[in-house]
Design an enzyme around this catalytic site. Structure first.
Site, PDB file in Angstrom:
ATOM      1  N   THR A 184      -3.250   0.400  -4.617  1.00  0.00           N
ATOM      2  CA  THR A 184      -3.584   2.323  -4.229  1.00  0.00           C
ATOM      3  C   THR A 184      -4.721   2.586  -4.736  1.00  0.00           C
ATOM      4  O   THR A 184      -6.043   2.154  -5.406  1.00  0.00           O
ATOM      5  CB  THR A 184      -2.593   2.945  -4.081  1.00  0.00           C
ATOM      6  OG1 THR A 184      -2.799   4.451  -3.817  1.00  0.00           O
ATOM      7  CG2 THR A 184      -2.681   3.210  -5.804  1.00  0.00           C
ATOM      8  N   GLY A 185      -5.458   3.984  -3.975  1.00  0.00           N
ATOM      9  CA  GLY A 185      -6.586   3.898  -4.320  1.00  0.00           C
ATOM     10  C   GLY A 185      -5.845   5.364  -5.411  1.00  0.00           C
ATOM     11  O   GLY A 185      -6.727   6.476  -5.653  1.00  0.00           O
ATOM     12  N   ASP A 240       0.895  -0.897   0.079  1.00  0.00           N
ATOM     13  CA  ASP A 240       0.130  -0.082   0.165  1.00  0.00           C
ATOM     14  C   ASP A 240       0.616   1.312   0.138  1.00  0.00           C
ATOM     15  O   ASP A 240       2.048   1.363   0.485  1.00  0.00           O
ATOM     16  CB  ASP A 240      -0.748   0.503   1.309  1.00  0.00           C
ATOM     17  CG  ASP A 240      -1.853   0.927   1.548  1.00  0.00           C
ATOM     18  OD1 ASP A 240      -2.302   1.163   0.156  1.00  0.00           O
ATOM     19  OD2 ASP A 240      -1.504   1.853   2.265  1.00  0.00           O
ATOM     20  N   MET A 241       0.129   2.122  -0.528  1.00  0.00           N
ATOM     21  CA  MET A 241       1.178   3.783  -0.567  1.00  0.00           C
ATOM     22  C   MET A 241       1.219   4.094   0.734  1.00  0.00           C
ATOM     23  O   MET A 241       1.708   4.755   1.196  1.00  0.00           O
ATOM     24  CB  MET A 241       1.288   4.145  -2.272  1.00  0.00           C
ATOM     25  CG  MET A 241       1.357   3.292  -3.511  1.00  0.00           C
ATOM     26  SD  MET A 241       0.800   4.671  -4.212  1.00  0.00           S
ATOM     27  CE  MET A 241       1.828   6.172  -4.427  1.00  0.00           C
TER      28      MET A 241
END
Length: 65
Positions: free
Chosen positions: A41-42, A7-8
């Site tokens: 990520t979003g 995840d970022m």
């Protein structure tokens, strides 16, 4: 070869929005071993590309959630 999903925000990135030296080093080691880095990520693709280019990650994929 392994596939590593990261995840970022809050994981790969420091709270100020940059990749820490420690994380950049870990990504480099994974790349040298031939592992594939998957960013979960979003965020939009331009953000992902910019950040991964900054740390020179080449063997990568992005998974947008």
């Amino acid at each position: 070869m392994k596939t590593i999903a990261i995840d970022m925000d809050g994981t790969l990135l420091h709270e100020d929005g940059y990749v820490t030296k420690e994380n950049a080093s870990a990504l480099k080691k994974l790349q040298e071993k031939g592992d594939k880095v998957v960013i979960a990520t979003g965020r939009g693709m331009p953000d992902v590309q910019r950040l991964l280019n900054e740390v020179n990650v080449k063997n990568r994929t992005a998974l947008f959630l």
